[in-house]
Enzyme design. Structure first.
Site, PDB file in Angstrom:
ATOM      1  N   TYR A  54      -2.653  -1.171   5.952  1.00 23.42           N
ATOM      2  CA  TYR A  54      -3.988  -0.604   5.725  1.00 23.42           C
ATOM      3  C   TYR A  54      -4.782  -0.517   7.027  1.00 23.42           C
ATOM      4  O   TYR A  54      -4.752  -1.422   7.850  1.00 23.42           O
ATOM      5  CB  TYR A  54      -4.751  -1.419   4.674  1.00 23.42           C
ATOM      6  CG  TYR A  54      -4.293  -1.142   3.253  1.00 23.42           C
ATOM      7  CD1 TYR A  54      -3.375  -0.144   2.970  1.00 23.42           C
ATOM      8  CD2 TYR A  54      -4.797  -1.881   2.177  1.00 23.42           C
ATOM      9  CE1 TYR A  54      -2.962   0.120   1.672  1.00 23.42           C
ATOM     10  CE2 TYR A  54      -4.379  -1.623   0.873  1.00 23.42           C
ATOM     11  CZ  TYR A  54      -3.460  -0.626   0.624  1.00 23.42           C
ATOM     12  OH  TYR A  54      -3.059  -0.387  -0.663  1.00 23.42           O
ATOM     13  N   HIS A 129       5.674  -2.113  -1.709  1.00 26.02           N
ATOM     14  CA  HIS A 129       4.628  -1.075  -1.760  1.00 26.02           C
ATOM     15  C   HIS A 129       5.081   0.213  -2.443  1.00 26.02           C
ATOM     16  O   HIS A 129       4.354   0.808  -3.228  1.00 26.02           O
ATOM     17  CB  HIS A 129       4.186  -0.784  -0.324  1.00 26.02           C
ATOM     18  CG  HIS A 129       2.796  -0.274  -0.186  1.00 26.02           C
ATOM     19  ND1 HIS A 129       2.033  -0.489   0.923  1.00 26.02           N
ATOM     20  CD2 HIS A 129       2.017   0.456  -1.019  1.00 26.02           C
ATOM     21  CE1 HIS A 129       0.851   0.083   0.777  1.00 26.02           C
ATOM     22  NE2 HIS A 129       0.817   0.663  -0.393  1.00 26.02           N
ATOM     23  N   SER A 159       4.833  -1.834  -6.542  1.00 25.98           N
ATOM     24  CA  SER A 159       3.806  -0.804  -6.596  1.00 25.98           C
ATOM     25  C   SER A 159       4.490   0.561  -6.586  1.00 25.98           C
ATOM     26  O   SER A 159       5.488   0.750  -5.873  1.00 25.98           O
ATOM     27  CB  SER A 159       2.881  -0.957  -5.381  1.00 25.98           C
ATOM     28  OG  SER A 159       1.900   0.038  -5.380  1.00 25.98           O
ATOM     29  N   ASN A 160       3.958   1.463  -7.369  1.00 30.30           N
ATOM     30  CA  ASN A 160       4.483   2.840  -7.440  1.00 30.30           C
ATOM     31  C   ASN A 160       5.926   2.888  -7.922  1.00 30.30           C
ATOM     32  O   ASN A 160       6.655   3.839  -7.611  1.00 30.30           O
ATOM     33  CB  ASN A 160       4.349   3.530  -6.070  1.00 30.30           C
ATOM     34  CG  ASN A 160       2.926   3.565  -5.573  1.00 30.30           C
ATOM     35  OD1 ASN A 160       2.061   4.152  -6.220  1.00 30.30           O
ATOM     36  ND2 ASN A 160       2.647   2.917  -4.456  1.00 30.30           N
ATOM     37  N   SER A 211      -6.835   3.561  -6.881  1.00 34.33           N
ATOM     38  CA  SER A 211      -7.708   4.747  -6.904  1.00 34.33           C
ATOM     39  C   SER A 211      -8.192   5.057  -8.326  1.00 34.33           C
ATOM     40  O   SER A 211      -8.014   6.179  -8.822  1.00 34.33           O
ATOM     41  CB  SER A 211      -7.021   5.962  -6.280  1.00 34.33           C
ATOM     42  OG  SER A 211      -6.806   5.764  -4.901  1.00 34.33           O
ATOM     43  N   LEU A 213     -11.058   5.674  -9.318  1.00 35.34           N
ATOM     44  CA  LEU A 213     -12.039   6.770  -9.279  1.00 35.34           C
ATOM     45  C   LEU A 213     -11.433   7.979  -8.575  1.00 35.34           C
ATOM     46  O   LEU A 213     -12.146   8.827  -8.032  1.00 35.34           O
ATOM     47  CB  LEU A 213     -13.313   6.312  -8.546  1.00 35.34           C
ATOM     48  CG  LEU A 213     -13.938   5.017  -9.079  1.00 35.34           C
ATOM     49  CD1 LEU A 213     -15.087   4.571  -8.187  1.00 35.34           C
ATOM     50  CD2 LEU A 213     -14.406   5.203 -10.528  1.00 35.34           C
TER      51      LEU A 213
HETATM   52  N1  LIG Z   1      -0.456   0.674  -4.005  1.00 30.00           N
HETATM   53  C1  LIG Z   1      -0.756   1.826  -3.431  1.00 30.00           C
HETATM   54  O1  LIG Z   1       0.123   2.648  -3.112  1.00 30.00           O
HETATM   55  C2  LIG Z   1      -2.190   2.143  -3.167  1.00 30.00           C
HETATM   56  C3  LIG Z   1      -2.571   3.424  -2.747  1.00 30.00           C
HETATM   57  C4  LIG Z   1      -3.925   3.669  -2.532  1.00 30.00           C
HETATM   58  C5  LIG Z   1      -4.856   2.653  -2.732  1.00 30.00           C
HETATM   59  N2  LIG Z   1      -4.446   1.411  -3.129  1.00 30.00           N
HETATM   60  C6  LIG Z   1      -5.404   0.324  -3.369  1.00 30.00           C
HETATM   61  O2  LIG Z   1      -6.388   0.791  -4.244  1.00 30.00           O
HETATM   62  C7  LIG Z   1      -7.672   0.532  -3.672  1.00 30.00           C
HETATM   63  C8  LIG Z   1      -8.645   1.528  -4.172  1.00 30.00           C
HETATM   64  O3  LIG Z   1      -8.293   2.848  -3.726  1.00 30.00           O
HETATM   65  P1  LIG Z   1      -9.446   3.877  -3.470  1.00 30.00           P
HETATM   66  O4  LIG Z   1     -10.338   3.381  -2.405  1.00 30.00           O
HETATM   67  O5  LIG Z   1      -8.852   5.227  -3.335  1.00 30.00           O
HETATM   68  O6  LIG Z   1     -10.214   3.733  -4.881  1.00 30.00           O
HETATM   69  P2  LIG Z   1     -11.406   4.438  -5.607  1.00 30.00           P
HETATM   70  O7  LIG Z   1     -12.325   3.331  -5.998  1.00 30.00           O
HETATM   71  O8  LIG Z   1     -10.845   5.352  -6.619  1.00 30.00           O
HETATM   72  O9  LIG Z   1     -12.099   5.358  -4.498  1.00 30.00           O
HETATM   73  C9  LIG Z   1     -12.970   4.838  -3.546  1.00 30.00           C
HETATM   74  C10 LIG Z   1     -13.580   6.023  -2.835  1.00 30.00           C
HETATM   75  O10 LIG Z   1     -14.404   6.708  -3.777  1.00 30.00           O
HETATM   76  C11 LIG Z   1     -15.695   6.833  -3.220  1.00 30.00           C
HETATM   77  N3  LIG Z   1     -16.688   6.724  -4.282  1.00 30.00           N
HETATM   78  C12 LIG Z   1     -16.824   5.743  -5.192  1.00 30.00           C
HETATM   79  N4  LIG Z   1     -17.866   5.980  -6.000  1.00 30.00           N
HETATM   80  C13 LIG Z   1     -18.401   7.140  -5.594  1.00 30.00           C
HETATM   81  C14 LIG Z   1     -19.497   7.899  -6.030  1.00 30.00           C
HETATM   82  N5  LIG Z   1     -20.249   7.523  -7.073  1.00 30.00           N
HETATM   83  N6  LIG Z   1     -19.776   9.053  -5.370  1.00 30.00           N
HETATM   84  C15 LIG Z   1     -19.032   9.446  -4.331  1.00 30.00           C
HETATM   85  N7  LIG Z   1     -17.965   8.742  -3.852  1.00 30.00           N
HETATM   86  C16 LIG Z   1     -17.651   7.601  -4.492  1.00 30.00           C
HETATM   87  C17 LIG Z   1     -15.830   5.694  -2.250  1.00 30.00           C
HETATM   88  O11 LIG Z   1     -16.812   6.020  -1.276  1.00 30.00           O
HETATM   89  P3  LIG Z   1     -17.852   4.884  -0.782  1.00 30.00           P
HETATM   90  O12 LIG Z   1     -17.081   3.994   0.119  1.00 30.00           O
HETATM   91  O13 LIG Z   1     -18.901   5.686  -0.106  1.00 30.00           O
HETATM   92  O14 LIG Z   1     -18.359   4.190  -2.019  1.00 30.00           O
HETATM   93  C18 LIG Z   1     -14.440   5.604  -1.665  1.00 30.00           C
HETATM   94  O15 LIG Z   1     -14.273   6.520  -0.605  1.00 30.00           O
HETATM   95  C19 LIG Z   1      -7.410   0.555  -2.169  1.00 30.00           C
HETATM   96  O16 LIG Z   1      -8.417  -0.115  -1.448  1.00 30.00           O
HETATM   97  C20 LIG Z   1      -6.105  -0.150  -2.101  1.00 30.00           C
HETATM   98  O17 LIG Z   1      -6.339  -1.555  -2.172  1.00 30.00           O
HETATM   99  C21 LIG Z   1      -3.130   1.145  -3.347  1.00 30.00           C
END
Ligand SMILES: NC(=O)c1ccc[n+]([C@@H]2O[C@H](COP(=O)([O-])OP(=O)(O)OC[C@H]3O[C@@H](n4cnc5c(N)ncnc54)[C@H](OP(=O)(O)O)[C@@H]3O)[C@@H](O)[C@H]2O)c1
Length: 297
Positions: A54, A129, A159-160, A211, A213
């Site tokens: 990350y 991962h 994962s995945n 993800s 959201l």
């Molecule tokens: N295992 C895997 O392969 C894998 C892959 C991807 C991610 N992950 C994990 O999943 C976690 C979450 O992923 P993610 O960050 O994509 O999750 P997410 O919570 O779906 O998306 C977060 C993003 O959405 C934005 N956001 C949230 N609320 C919003 C709103 N009301 N309006 C506009 N933008 C908004 C955030 O911006 P702001 O920062 O401005 O709030 C941020 O950029 C990661 O941190 C990681 O730990 C795992």
């Protein structure tokens, strides 16, 4: 906040804070990271999701600096990390191509690096991962068993993975895999239909949803009808669209653990609001339909 037991020794908070975007924040100071962690802890969110890669291999060190500045904090939280993706990066000189590596040497080196960067004696949970087409299940299974036996990780998962990837790896392990972290949201709902969730639910294994959201895509204007309805339902519950999108996942009987990734402190402070909402069946299907763009058959 509700806890979800992954095995007899380890449970996670029902909502997890993901640190994929941590190193990309304008402020990566220990004080600011600590403020994010404190905002989580105040809501009962004690579990934090990391990976070796990350932030181009920087995110774990950002968390590590905050943990070192706060003695005793590590014992109050659970830390998840991941191994096997190998990125092209300045930190991996000589690497020619992005690839996966579930070999013993890579997995052990990744865990050691994670422990070093975060200043930890152990990881609470290590995930493979992504499925590696060259995975030798005996080699990967043995190194995961060994990491649990040695106490360097408390539990292991994936994962995945699809169900056949899971079965292949689990067939060569003594330690039970405890979760599969998969992409899951209102606009990525295929696992509700393709057997991925049913497979875990049948075995009583809680899935983690990355993800939830859609990485912010729920709010980018591409699906205004969905966002409008999420906002309306949110307003009726005294909250917002974000909380409803997460509540939609929480409503599923598989005990999905959403992993939220905001860098915005105000949004982080409100992550637990989703747990106050229980969607009725018709509202759940209404959002499912809006997310899919079609009525169920
Ligand atoms: N295992 C895997 O392969 C894998 C892959 C991807 C991610 N992950 C994990 O999943 C976690 C979450 O992923 P993610 O960050 O994509 O999750 P997410 O919570 O779906 O998306 C977060 C993003 O959405 C934005 N956001 C949230 N609320 C919003 C709103 N009301 N309006 C506009 N933008 C908004 C955030 O911006 P702001 O920062 O401005 O709030 C941020 O950029 C990661 O941190 C990681 O730990 C795992």
């Amino acid at each position: 906040m509700e806890r979800v037991a992954l095995n007899a020794d380890l449970d996670l908070s029902r909502i997890v804070y993901g640190m994929w975007r941590l190193a990309g924040d304008a402020d990566t100071s220990p004080a600011h990271v600590r403020a994010k962690i404190d905002a989580c802890l105040e809501q009962g969110i004690t579990s934090f999701d990391q990976a070796d890669i990350y932030g181009d291999y920087e995110s774990q060190a950002v968390l590590g600096r905050a943990l070192r500045a706060a003695p005793g904090l590590r014992e109050r939280i659970e830390i998840v990390s991941k191994a096997d993706i190998a990125l092209i990066s300045d930190k991996a000189p000589g690497r020619r191509i992005k690839h996966y590596d579930t070999g013993r040497a890579h997995v052990l080196a990744s865990v050691e690096q994670s422990l070093l960067e975060m200043g930890l004696d152990y990881l609470d949970l290590l995930l493979i991962h992504r499925p590696d087409p060259l995975m030798d299940q005996n080699e990967t299974g043995a190194v995961l068993d060994e990491l649990v036996t040695s106490g360097k990780v408390r539990a292991v998962g994936v994962s995945n993975f699809r169900l056949f990837d899971w079965n292949l790896l689990q067939s060569a392990m003594k330690t039970p895999l405890v979760t599969n972290q998969i992409e899951l949201s209102l606009i990525h709902s295929e696992p509700f239909r393709n057997g991925d969730l049913a497979f875990l639910q049948e075995r009583g294994i809680p899935p983690m949803a990355w993800s939830p959201l859609a990485g912010g895509a729920l709010f980018d204007g591409a699906n205004p009808a969905l966002l409008a309805r999420l906002s309306e339902i949110g307003a009726a519950h005294g909250t917002d669209a974000t909380a409803v999108a997460v509540a939609w996942l929480l409503r599923h009987p598989a005990r999905i653990i959403p992993v939220l990734g905001s860098n915005n402190l105000d949004r982080i402070r409100r992550m637990a609001e989703a747990t106050r909402i229980t969607l009725d069946r018709e509202s759940w299907f209404e959002l499912y339909q809006l997310g899919n763009g079609f009525e169920v058959p």
